[in-house]
Design an enzyme around this catalytic site. Structure first.
Site, PDB file in Angstrom:
ATOM      1  N   SER A 154      29.597  40.100  39.395  1.00 19.42           N
ATOM      2  CA  SER A 154      29.762  40.170  37.934  1.00 19.42           C
ATOM      3  C   SER A 154      28.494  39.634  37.293  1.00 19.42           C
ATOM      4  O   SER A 154      27.738  38.883  37.943  1.00 19.42           O
ATOM      5  CB  SER A 154      30.953  39.289  37.528  1.00 19.42           C
ATOM      6  OG  SER A 154      30.955  39.081  36.125  1.00 19.42           O
ATOM      7  N   TYR A 167      36.634  31.735  37.564  1.00 19.09           N
ATOM      8  CA  TYR A 167      36.101  33.091  37.796  1.00 19.09           C
ATOM      9  C   TYR A 167      34.582  33.056  37.981  1.00 19.09           C
ATOM     10  O   TYR A 167      34.051  33.616  38.952  1.00 19.09           O
ATOM     11  CB  TYR A 167      36.477  33.984  36.616  1.00 19.09           C
ATOM     12  CG  TYR A 167      36.051  35.433  36.770  1.00 19.09           C
ATOM     13  CD1 TYR A 167      36.821  36.339  37.487  1.00 19.09           C
ATOM     14  CD2 TYR A 167      34.872  35.902  36.180  1.00 19.09           C
ATOM     15  CE1 TYR A 167      36.439  37.673  37.620  1.00 19.09           C
ATOM     16  CE2 TYR A 167      34.491  37.226  36.309  1.00 19.09           C
ATOM     17  CZ  TYR A 167      35.273  38.109  37.024  1.00 19.09           C
ATOM     18  OH  TYR A 167      34.898  39.428  37.154  1.00 19.09           O
TER      19      TYR A 167
HETATM   20  P1  NAD Z   1      41.472  45.580  37.964  1.00 24.12           P
HETATM   21  O1  NAD Z   1      42.426  44.522  37.615  1.00 24.12           O
HETATM   22  O2  NAD Z   1      41.689  46.954  37.426  1.00 24.12           O
HETATM   23  O3  NAD Z   1      41.314  45.723  39.540  1.00 24.12           O
HETATM   24  C1  NAD Z   1      41.389  44.646  40.421  1.00 24.12           C
HETATM   25  C2  NAD Z   1      41.998  45.153  41.686  1.00 24.12           C
HETATM   26  O4  NAD Z   1      42.073  44.091  42.646  1.00 24.12           O
HETATM   27  C3  NAD Z   1      43.430  45.666  41.478  1.00 24.12           C
HETATM   28  O5  NAD Z   1      43.577  46.896  42.151  1.00 24.12           O
HETATM   29  C4  NAD Z   1      44.275  44.592  42.129  1.00 24.12           C
HETATM   30  O6  NAD Z   1      45.499  45.085  42.633  1.00 24.12           O
HETATM   31  C5  NAD Z   1      43.353  44.140  43.236  1.00 24.12           C
HETATM   32  N1  NAD Z   1      43.732  42.867  43.809  1.00 24.12           N
HETATM   33  C6  NAD Z   1      44.026  41.713  43.163  1.00 24.12           C
HETATM   34  N2  NAD Z   1      44.393  40.772  44.047  1.00 24.12           N
HETATM   35  C7  NAD Z   1      44.310  41.348  45.281  1.00 24.12           C
HETATM   36  C8  NAD Z   1      44.558  40.876  46.592  1.00 24.12           C
HETATM   37  N3  NAD Z   1      44.970  39.625  46.826  1.00 24.12           N
HETATM   38  N4  NAD Z   1      44.362  41.738  47.622  1.00 24.12           N
HETATM   39  C9  NAD Z   1      43.965  43.014  47.404  1.00 24.12           C
HETATM   40  N5  NAD Z   1      43.736  43.505  46.180  1.00 24.12           N
HETATM   41  C10 NAD Z   1      43.902  42.674  45.132  1.00 24.12           C
HETATM   42  O7  NAD Z   1      40.043  45.039  37.501  1.00 24.12           O
HETATM   43  P2  NAD Z   1      38.571  45.631  37.737  1.00 24.12           P
HETATM   44  O8  NAD Z   1      37.853  45.425  36.481  1.00 24.12           O
HETATM   45  O9  NAD Z   1      38.621  46.965  38.332  1.00 24.12           O
HETATM   46  O10 NAD Z   1      38.009  44.580  38.793  1.00 24.12           O
HETATM   47  C11 NAD Z   1      37.453  44.943  40.035  1.00 24.12           C
HETATM   48  C12 NAD Z   1      36.354  43.973  40.410  1.00 24.12           C
HETATM   49  O11 NAD Z   1      35.284  44.090  39.469  1.00 24.12           O
HETATM   50  C13 NAD Z   1      36.790  42.511  40.394  1.00 24.12           C
HETATM   51  O12 NAD Z   1      36.189  41.828  41.486  1.00 24.12           O
HETATM   52  C14 NAD Z   1      36.205  41.999  39.085  1.00 24.12           C
HETATM   53  O13 NAD Z   1      35.958  40.636  39.116  1.00 24.12           O
HETATM   54  C15 NAD Z   1      34.933  42.823  39.012  1.00 24.12           C
HETATM   55  N6  NAD Z   1      34.363  42.908  37.668  1.00 24.12           N
HETATM   56  C16 NAD Z   1      34.976  43.634  36.678  1.00 24.12           C
HETATM   57  C17 NAD Z   1      34.368  43.700  35.439  1.00 24.12           C
HETATM   58  C18 NAD Z   1      34.945  44.504  34.295  1.00 24.12           C
HETATM   59  O14 NAD Z   1      34.408  44.468  33.196  1.00 24.12           O
HETATM   60  N7  NAD Z   1      36.010  45.270  34.489  1.00 24.12           N
HETATM   61  C19 NAD Z   1      33.183  43.030  35.180  1.00 24.12           C
HETATM   62  C20 NAD Z   1      32.594  42.290  36.201  1.00 24.12           C
HETATM   63  C21 NAD Z   1      33.195  42.240  37.438  1.00 24.12           C
END
Ligand code: NAD
Length: 269
Positions: A154, A167
């Site tokens: 991130s 986080y």
């Molecule tokens: P999201 O909530 O749509 O997806 C997260 C996924 O992780 C979901 O499918 C959830 O079921 C899964 N998950 C959670 N706990 C789990 C576990 N114990 N075992 C297996 N799967 C698990 O959110 P996202 O935005 O798609 O996030 C994905 C990644 O991207 C994360 O690591 C998040 O920190 C990172 N991220 C997202 C953003 C953003 O703006 N969306 C920005 C920076 C980083």
């Protein structure tokens, strides 16, 4: 004349692939020719929908439940992958969540849950992937690397984030985990990199883009003046997983519309 797709013949595990960025990356890797293991923790229907989309576009894969913070679940996921596809070439360490709280009110459970999934989960999956990459070595018919790991980090691996200390600490940890493994296994031609998304339109941050007021406020943080889409991350993941980035190791590729450019100084501060 048929052109070989960039990831043809390769197998990718994508954790947390039932939603958001994981789903987008799973589809992008499949489009690039990889067979995709669509991991989910609690939503089999959503994971099946991602797989259906992959198959309807000519790709292949399977879904598997595993909580990445549970060692036995991770071992089972890799064992099932080897049973079906014999090996794995690409790991996308994507699963993650937020448990937001003012720091002085943060419970140990909120702290531990985020660390367990965002950091320990990446450790457990990366360890199993590295074991397999070392066992198999390079297969030049598929890739010049012995294996590729992409950690979903991130912008908060470098931008402090009040109200989200667990986080941002987990993502800072991911950065050093990624770099340390990259350094350790570069001689074996294993590549480990991160993607550092900015604000991407997914369920994790829906409050930040759901209403016009929230969205306009969000844009103050993004010099490119648009929220990111999961396809932006999908394209970056395909590049980092392919031989196009063969000499790239131990970096975080920020895909953030310039969020790291101190946008507060846009108008001369
Ligand atoms: P999201 O909530 O749509 O997806 C997260 C996924 O992780 C979901 O499918 C959830 O079921 C899964 N998950 C959670 N706990 C789990 C576990 N114990 N075992 C297996 N799967 C698990 O959110 P996202 O935005 O798609 O996030 C994905 C990644 O991207 C994360 O690591 C998040 O920190 C990172 N991220 C997202 C953003 C953003 O703006 N969306 C920005 C920076 C980083």
């Amino acid at each position: 004349m048929s052109t070989k797709k960039k990831l043809s013949g390769q197998v990718a595990i994508v954790t947390g692939a039932s939603s958001g960025i994981g789903a987008g990356v799973a589809k992008a890797l499949a489009q690039a020719g990889a067979a995709v293991v669509v991991n989910y923790s609690s939503s089999p229907d959503k994971a099946e929908a991602v797989l259906t989309d992959i198959k309807s576009n000519g790709g292949e894969g399977f879904t598997i439940r595993a909580d990445v913070s549970k060692e036995q679940d991770v071992l089972n996921m890799f064992a099932e992958t080897f049973k079906r596809y014999k090996t794995v070439d690409i790991l996308i360490n994507n699963a993650g969540l937020q448990k937001d709280s003012k720091f002085h009110e943060m419970t140990l459970e909120e702290w531990n849950r985020v660390m367990d999934i965002n950091l320990t989960g990446q450790f457990l999956c990366a360890r199993e992937a590295i074991k397999e990459f070392l066992r198999r070595g390079i297969d030049e018919t598929k890739s010049l690397s012995a294996g590729k790991i992409i950690c979903m980090s991130s912008v908060h691996e470098v931008i402090p984030w009040a109200g989200h200390a667990n986080y941002s600490a987990s993502k800072g940890g991911v950065m050093m985990l990624m770099k340390s493994i990259a350094q350790e296994y570069a001689p074996q031609k294993i590549r480990v990199n991160s993607i550092g998304p900015g604000a991407i339109r997914t369920p994790i941050n829906h409050a930040a883009w759901q209403t016009p007021a929230a969205y306009n406020n969000l844009l103050k943080l993004i010099p490119s003046k648009r929220i990111g889409e999961v396809e932006d991350i999908g394209r970056a993941a395909v590049w980092l997983a392919s031989d196009d980035s063969e000499y790239v190791n131990g970096i975080t590729l920020f895909v953030d519309g310039g969020m790291l450019l101190y946008p507060g100084f846009e108008d001369n501060g």
